[in-house]
Motif scaffolding. Structure first.
Motif, PDB file in Angstrom:
ATOM      1  N   ILE A  58       0.842  -1.182   0.018  1.00  0.00           N
ATOM      2  CA  ILE A  58       0.035  -0.199   0.060  1.00  0.00           C
ATOM      3  C   ILE A  58       0.858   1.423   0.032  1.00  0.00           C
ATOM      4  O   ILE A  58       0.617   2.126  -0.508  1.00  0.00           O
ATOM      5  N   ALA A  59       1.864   1.348   0.859  1.00  0.00           N
ATOM      6  CA  ALA A  59       2.759   2.338   1.024  1.00  0.00           C
ATOM      7  C   ALA A  59       3.609   2.693  -0.157  1.00  0.00           C
ATOM      8  O   ALA A  59       3.679   3.821  -0.516  1.00  0.00           O
ATOM      9  N   THR A  60       3.873   1.733  -1.175  1.00  0.00           N
ATOM     10  CA  THR A  60       4.636   1.898  -2.287  1.00  0.00           C
ATOM     11  C   THR A  60       3.690   2.163  -3.399  1.00  0.00           C
ATOM     12  O   THR A  60       3.875   2.215  -4.762  1.00  0.00           O
ATOM     13  N   GLY A  61       2.298   2.228  -3.214  1.00  0.00           N
ATOM     14  CA  GLY A  61       1.494   2.409  -4.350  1.00  0.00           C
ATOM     15  C   GLY A  61       1.232   1.273  -5.096  1.00  0.00           C
ATOM     16  O   GLY A  61       0.392   1.217  -6.223  1.00  0.00           O
ATOM     17  N   LEU A  62       1.873  -0.110  -4.825  1.00  0.00           N
ATOM     18  CA  LEU A  62       1.745  -1.117  -5.883  1.00  0.00           C
ATOM     19  C   LEU A  62       0.009  -1.542  -5.911  1.00  0.00           C
ATOM     20  O   LEU A  62      -0.522  -2.109  -6.916  1.00  0.00           O
ATOM     21  N   ARG A  99       5.291  -9.022 -14.992  1.00  0.00           N
ATOM     22  CA  ARG A  99       4.759  -7.538 -14.973  1.00  0.00           C
ATOM     23  C   ARG A  99       4.686  -7.124 -13.459  1.00  0.00           C
ATOM     24  O   ARG A  99       3.807  -6.935 -12.936  1.00  0.00           O
ATOM     25  N   PRO A 100       5.909  -6.921 -12.551  1.00  0.00           N
ATOM     26  CA  PRO A 100       5.959  -6.795 -11.336  1.00  0.00           C
ATOM     27  C   PRO A 100       5.256  -5.466 -11.064  1.00  0.00           C
ATOM     28  O   PRO A 100       4.847  -5.145  -9.751  1.00  0.00           O
ATOM     29  N   THR A 101       5.037  -4.334 -11.913  1.00  0.00           N
ATOM     30  CA  THR A 101       4.272  -3.368 -11.569  1.00  0.00           C
ATOM     31  C   THR A 101       2.851  -3.476 -11.625  1.00  0.00           C
ATOM     32  O   THR A 101       2.258  -2.366 -11.425  1.00  0.00           O
ATOM     33  N   SER A 102       2.377  -4.636 -12.197  1.00  0.00           N
ATOM     34  CA  SER A 102       0.986  -4.646 -12.303  1.00  0.00           C
ATOM     35  C   SER A 102       0.237  -4.649 -11.164  1.00  0.00           C
ATOM     36  O   SER A 102      -0.834  -4.583 -11.075  1.00  0.00           O
ATOM     37  N   GLY A 103       1.156  -5.109  -9.908  1.00  0.00           N
ATOM     38  CA  GLY A 103       0.234  -5.070  -8.631  1.00  0.00           C
ATOM     39  C   GLY A 103      -0.124  -6.418  -8.438  1.00  0.00           C
ATOM     40  O   GLY A 103      -1.310  -6.582  -7.390  1.00  0.00           O
ATOM     41  N   PHE A 104       0.276  -7.389  -9.145  1.00  0.00           N
ATOM     42  CA  PHE A 104      -0.339  -8.597  -9.048  1.00  0.00           C
ATOM     43  C   PHE A 104       0.615  -9.586  -8.006  1.00  0.00           C
ATOM     44  O   PHE A 104       1.876  -9.610  -8.349  1.00  0.00           O
TER      45      PHE A 104
END
Ligand code: PGI
Length: 487
Positions: free
Chosen positions: A43-47, A220-225
């Motif tokens: 949550i803190a990193t916006g993921l 896709r580590p920035t996908s938030g999955f």
């Protein structure tokens, strides 16, 4: 006007994690997605958004209300889900199943006899199973069609602990689809659900969008999955286990059911921006996008050697379509071009000048028509549109999106595509994974505080079309793309 067959199904799709929770007692805290979206670091990193699924639309309790609305909108079919972590809060590893492997270690057969089902009943949450029966029965008692999809992304925590995988690596944590055991445990879950709920199910689907699970999870580590663990080798491993899990679930469902068993897949239309790249894009489509279903339909694929234990495992194909992927030659390589398809401006326009959703997804109905024709030619399978919709909180484009994509389905059917129905994503607003409640896909707006439902105007357009099984002349103008371009 554009007339659909009188038995063409109109409806919507839902998934457990996104719709069920919202009122006290409906929470399912022991899944990978639950711990993932509650993780303070994520949550803190916006993921992830920081919104929480336990504040969702509360379908677990309000399902009668949603079924009433669906019925009032002329819907005759629902594709629903069932949460593995609800049914089996504790590990099922110790329950016997007959597993056969070939010399390469591939899981070529799994049998789950009735004695194992009885063993599973001792550790299952039978109250949760009973509640799912009430939900499905409420829809079936209205004389409607129900499609049950077994897996729509969350895994039980005992099978996948994403925070540990990311921190310690898959060898020192419950690794989900990276662990061959997941194939056997999924087959046990599938057999158990088919044994207990087949009387309420018209068609089965084993899983929703396996390609998104392995792509977003591992490359896709920035996908938030979850698990956000970058490894192309892990992606490959997860893909192979999901292919085997589908095939073994297909087999065990057939032991307890004579209904059709299909798969729901995340499609797009890989679209060449210039004629010069057409051939390469076709090759990419076949090698990348089609390979999973090739494997479980033909028993082989561009990247998978022939295995007859995978062949003929798809009775019908669930097509999820939202937008295209535009391709062009970039520094010598044919690649997806940003600014089109899923990477347009949020609430703005794509580089094509075409309007985009709140999510930034380009509205591109042409891709659906081309995709359906291509799939019809390739597989010749019965198809359902199992997801199509738009994140559009203000309901600016949803009516145009709906009618232009239904027009695309109509044109593909005219050319012989065997499409049996159209299930919109979705009836109500719901929990949009890493985006939480920011993205609103509902024909129906939900106030997540009061849980009250409100019709968006596009719901009335849906009702006109679904009740009449046609796009009436007075609504045809909505299929024009003129409303969807930057002025
Ligand atoms: O994003 C809208 C829906 C999700 O709510 C569904 O759970 C999921 O099945 C689904 N798949 C797609 C298309 C592929 C995709 C997945 C995740 C993120 C972006 C695109 C869109 N959707």
């Amino acid at each position: 006007m554009y007339k659909f067959p009188k038995d063409f199904l109109f409806g919507y799709s839902w998934s457990g994690f996104q719709f069920e929770m919202g009122l006290p007692g409906s929470e399912v805290p022991n899944s990978d997605w639950w711990v993932w979206v509650h993780d303070i670091e994520n949550i803190a990193t916006g993921l992830v958004s920081g919104d929480l699924p336990e504040n969702g639309p509360a379908y677990w309790d309000l399902y009668k209300k949603d079924h009433d609305i669906a019925e009032s909108l002329g819907m005759d079919a629902i594709r629903g889900g069932i949460e593995w972590a609800r049914i089996f809060p504790k590990p099922t590893f110790d329950v016997k199943a007959r597993v056969e492997k070939d010399e390469e270690g591939n899981i070529v057969s799994v049998e789950v006899p009735e004695s194992s089902i009885k063993e599973l009943e001792k550790i299952a949450d039978m109250k949760a199973l009973e509640h799912y029966r009430e939900i499905y029965a409420d829809w079936k008692e209205r004389g409607k069609t129900f499609i049950l999809n077994l897996y729509h992304w969350p895994l039980p925590l005992w099978l996948h602990d994403p925070l540990k995988v990311r921190k310690l690596g898959p060898d020192r944590a419950p690794a989900g689809w990276l662990d061959d055991k997941s194939v056997v445990e999924f087959a046990k879950f599938a057999a158990f659900v088919a044994y207990h709920l087949d009387d309420l199910v018209d068609s089965w689907s084993t899983m929703n969008e396996p390609n998104v699970v392995y792509q977003n999870g591992y490359t896709r580590p920035t996908s938030g999955f979850p698990p956000g663990y970058l490894s192309f080798e892990a992606e490959r491993k997860a893909k192979m286990n999901l292919i085997q899990a589908h095939a073994r679930a297909y087999d065990v469902i057939k032991e307890y059911s004579d209904k059709d068993v299909g798969i729901i897949y995340a499609y797009t239309w890989p679209d060449p921006l210039r004629e010069e790249v057409e051939d390469e894009v076709r090759a990419i489509r076949e090698r990348e996008l089609y390979s999973f279903v090739d494997a479980v339909h033909f028993g082989k694929a561009a990247d998978i050697e022939e295995r007859d234990d995978l062949q003929g495992k798809v009775d019908w194909l669930g097509v999820n379509y939202y937008s295209r992927l535009a391709f062009d030659r970039v520094n010598g390589h044919v690649l997806p071009v940003s600014g089109y398809g899923f990477s347009g401006e949020r609430g703005g326009y794509a580089r094509s000048g075409r309007a985009c959703s709140d999510f930034g997804w380009e509205i591109y109905p042409e891709g659906l028509e081309k995709l359906l024709k291509d799939l019809a030619k390739r597989y010749g399978l019965p198809m359902m549109i199992t997801e199509n919709g738009i994140a559009d909180a203000a309901d600016r484009y949803r009516s145009h999106y709906l009618v232009s994509h239904l027009r695309a389905v109509y044109e593909a059917m005219k050319e012989g595509a065997d499409v049996r129905g159209y299930l919109h994503w979705s009836l109500t607003d719901n929990y949009e994974w890493a985006q939480g409640f920011r993205m609103r896909f509902g024909l129906v707006y939900v106030d997540m505080g009061t849980k009250k439902r409100y019709l968006r105007p596009s719901a009335l357009v849906f009702r006109e079309i679904a009740t009449r099984k046609e796009i009436p002349e007075e609504l045809e103008h909505l299929s024009s793309l003129d409303f969807l371009v930057r002025r």
